[in-house]
Design an enzyme around this catalytic site. Structure first.
Site, mmCIF file in Angstrom:
data_model
loop_
_atom_site.group_PDB
_atom_site.id
_atom_site.type_symbol
_atom_site.label_atom_id
_atom_site.label_comp_id
_atom_site.label_asym_id
_atom_site.label_seq_id
_atom_site.Cartn_x
_atom_site.Cartn_y
_atom_site.Cartn_z
ATOM 1 N N ASP A 88 0.859 -1.189 0.000
ATOM 2 C CA ASP A 88 0.000 0.000 0.000
ATOM 3 C C ASP A 88 0.896 1.239 0.000
ATOM 4 O O ASP A 88 1.795 1.360 0.830
ATOM 5 C CB ASP A 88 -0.903 0.007 1.236
ATOM 6 N N ASP A 482 -12.328 13.970 -45.128
ATOM 7 C CA ASP A 482 -12.535 12.515 -45.048
ATOM 8 C C ASP A 482 -13.699 12.131 -45.946
ATOM 9 O O ASP A 482 -14.400 12.999 -46.502
ATOM 10 C CB ASP A 482 -12.802 12.087 -43.589
ATOM 11 N N GLY A 508 -14.836 14.316 -48.976
ATOM 12 C CA GLY A 508 -14.190 14.098 -50.269
ATOM 13 C C GLY A 508 -13.343 12.850 -50.236
ATOM 14 O O GLY A 508 -13.140 12.250 -49.174
ATOM 15 N N ASP A 509 -12.848 12.524 -51.444
ATOM 16 C CA ASP A 509 -12.010 11.333 -51.575
ATOM 17 C C ASP A 509 -10.606 11.819 -51.930
ATOM 18 O O ASP A 509 -10.414 12.479 -52.963
ATOM 19 C CB ASP A 509 -12.604 10.480 -52.713
ATOM 20 N N PHE A 510 -9.640 11.531 -51.065
ATOM 21 C CA PHE A 510 -8.317 12.126 -51.319
ATOM 22 C C PHE A 510 -7.599 11.550 -52.536
ATOM 23 O O PHE A 510 -6.567 12.056 -52.940
ATOM 24 C CB PHE A 510 -7.420 12.146 -50.073
#
Ligand SMILES: C[S@@+](CC[C@H](N)C(=O)[O-])C[C@H]1O[C@@H](n2cnc3c(N)ncnc32)[C@H](O)[C@@H]1O
Length: 621
Positions: A88, A482, A508-510
């Site tokens: 302890d 994303d 969006g789509d990178f």
């Protein structure tokens, strides 16, 4: 490896650590001790005022913790443990004993008391030797304490709160952990560092020397004339030198020199080829059994989360199994067993009044908490669990198993766009969010990014990292970019804060859509998910859009040799074999990727939890 011969004395015994503290567990296992962990259910509620000194209180609490486990195991188990270790740790300042904070305000009160001052950290330790005679438990207790002085620097309110918000203080005596972030608060210490971490290993070994190598008769005779020399060195002791192998008060005739104990084989006990004597049982394989059972512990946690047990118990008030069972619509006997397992795993506290969440369960296991890992756990239950049933074929074939595990044709896995149901998508987003919350701060602060005024986090998901960046850099505007299916869910994960207005989300789509212009591009946890051709395609697009001087920040898990030895590294290494696409890359490979795509002057920094951050600057084409 057994670092200290005296610990070898415990190798053939069933040793139990009566503590849930991962720090104590680490200290003892690093020292080569083999033991089981059975957290004590003894409530730390002794009347402090009835003890003459704080350390007397810590020693008694340690004793009660160890005895509770010894008694429980004796009643429930077929085998009584040989040795139970209880400990302890308390922090005292100006005569006041500080234990673990109950909430953030309490942590603040404690840390303010320690601020700028010296305080004392005391760990009481009890070593209980158990034996069973005619079904009765017999115990002999040896105890000691160790005290270390710690001085805190003068710390600002802001720093104290930042530390409190890190969540670290909550399960620690005095509200800080010297071995992690709390180390920043400490100006100096006098005494044993490991004692402050939670277990005084050095004093423990000395105590074992006293117990297992009591002074020889001739020493005692000499001691009558002089004083008894203190035991201050244990490194060179061996059975041969000391001529004893059991504690002074232990059962006789069970001596055994374990590997690393430094003792010679004795006449008449022929060693076998594996180094153990024929007549002696080999050491109890506690670590191995724990590993064999490991999947059961994970599944118990998954099931408790699926039933939302931790949601039911999020109030402070303890509840009985029968009431919990009716709330989660499950059988009483099954629920009670699961609750007991969760208590043994340290996920719940159990008392006469019922069960309740620990602080950490409230923080991470309740499904709607800000830091919840519920979705991540459910993701592991439903996806990773299945994936790992294919480990053998993945190892045999050396290929990823995503197509087998997910029931898709391999070529589909390289498609862009949605592959899962809405429900799965939401869980994936929640799982990513839970993990990103844990890693965002070290990633955001790995470098000084104050020269940038706009950033775009590509594949930034719910914006956990974007928010940390905006919080850290007050003039930074961050766009999270994303897939539309992800952006659709992000509002569920937003909390108000001063940085909210500077974080925006763009779907969006990178690979296809034009990327927003920014001074800093961020790709965190994205590249490892793609094969080389896709990584080059993405980096080419980023590089084309970035003007000279623009930054590209990569954050990725980097599997180096050291990492593979650590458990998280090991798991990631297997993950990489099983995941449907993408691949592991080394630090050098990531650096080369940045350079190939026109980002020079690459800096590297650790980003915590086995992650590395790389920052490159766009050179003029
Ligand atoms: C492993 S997560 C990483 C999330 C976050 N950056 C982090 O550090 O935790 C990968 C992210 O990339 C996003 N992503 C995958 N393909 C994408 C694409 N073609 N365009 C934009 N984002 C994409 C995923 O939706 C997901 O949010």
């Amino acid at each position: 490896m057994v670092l200290c011969p005296v610990l070898g004395k415990l190798l053939q015994k069933r040793v139990v650590l009566a503590s849930a503290s991962p720090r104590r567990r680490e200290i003892l296992s690093n020292a080569g001790l083999r033991f089981e962990v059975v957290p004590s259910r003894f409530k730390e509620k002794l009347d402090k005022a009835s003890f003459p000194t704080p350390y007397a209180y810590a020693v008694e609490t340690a004793r009660q913790k160890a005895l509770e486990v010894a008694n429980r195991m004796h009643q429930k188990d077929l085998r009584t443990p040989d040795v139970v270790i209880g400990a302890d740790t308390i922090v005292t300042v100006s005569g006041l004993i500080l234990e673990k904070p109950v909430d953030k305000q309490d942590a603040y009160r404690m840390l303010s008391r320690l601020n700028g001052k010296e305080h004392s950290v005391c760990t009481g330790v009890a070593i209980v030797h158990c034996s069973s005679k005619e079904g009765q438990l017999d115990t002999e207790v040896s105890e000691f304490y160790e005290e270390t002085t710690v001085k805190f620097s003068d710390l600002s309110e802001e720093l104290l709160w930042e530390y409190i918000h890190s969540g670290e203080p909550m399960d620690k005596a005095g509200g800080y952990g010297i071995q992690a972030l709390g180390g920043m608060l400490v100006e100096y210490i006098q005494g044993d560092f490991l004692n402050v971490v939670g277990f005084p290993l050095n004093h423990f070994c000395k105590k074992l020397v006293e117990l297992y190598y009591p002074p020889r008769r001739e020493d005692l005779r000499r001691a009558r004339q002089d004083s008894i020399p203190p035991v201050d060195s244990f490194e060179n002791l061996s059975d041969v030198e000391a001529g004893h192998s059991e504690p002074a008060h232990g059962e006789a005739g069970r001596g055994w020199d374990g590997p690393g104990a430094g003792g010679d084989q004795q006449a008449g006990s022929a060693p076998k080829a594996d180094g153990y004597r024929t007549a002696e049982p080999p050491p109890f394989p506690a670590d191995l059994l724990e590993l064999i059972d490991g999947f059961k512990a994970s599944k118990a946690l998954f099931t408790a989360c699926k039933l939302k047990l931790f949601d039911v118990l999020k109030d402070e008030v303890p509840q009985k199994a029968v009431d919990i069972a009716s709330k989660v619509d499950a059988s009483v006997c099954g629920t009670e067993r699961l609750l007991d397992v969760c208590a043994t795993l340290g996920l719940l506290e159990k008392s006469d009044r019922g069960y309740r969440n620990t602080e950490s369960s409230n923080l991470y296991l309740v499904s709607d908490g800000e830091h919840s890992l519920h979705d991540f756990i459910m993701y592991n239950d439903q996806h990773t669990w299945n994936l790992f049933t294919h480990l053998e074929s993945a190892v045999r074939e050396g290929t990823n198993q995503g197509h087998g595990a997910l029931g898709r044709k391999a070529q589909d896995l390289f498609q862009d766009g949605p592959l899962q149901s809405k429900e799965d998508q939401l869980r994936c987003v929640g799982a990513t969010h839970g993990l990103a919350k844990l890693t965002a701060r070290p990633a955001a602060t790995a470098f000084d990014l104050s020269r940038f005024s706009s950033a775009c986090d590509l594949g930034g998901c719910t914006g956990a990292l974007a928010r940390e960046l905006a919080r850290e850099y007050p003039r930074l505007q961050v766009t999270v970019f994303d897939l539309p299916d992800v952006i659709e869910h992000v509002s569920r994960f937003q909390r108000d804060g001063p940085e909210t207005a500077r974080v925006r989300f763009l779907a969006g789509d990178f690979f296809r859509d034009s990327l927003p212009r920014a001074e800093l591009y961020v790709l965190s946890g994205v590249l490892h998910g793609w094969p080389d051709d896709r990584v080059h395609a993405l980096l080419r697009r980023v590089s084309d859009g970035a003007g000279p001087g623009a930054g590209l920040l990569l954050v990725e898990a980097v599997p180096d040799a050291e990492d593979r030895e650590a458990r998280p590294g090991l798991a990631r290494c297997l993950d990489a074999l099983l995941r449907p696409r993408g691949r592991e890359r080394s630090l050098a490979q990531y650096r080369r990727l940045l350079e190939q795509h026109g980002f020079g002057d690459v800096q590297v920094a650790p980003a915590g939890h086995g992650l590395a951050a790389l920052l490159g600057t766009r050179v003029a084409p």
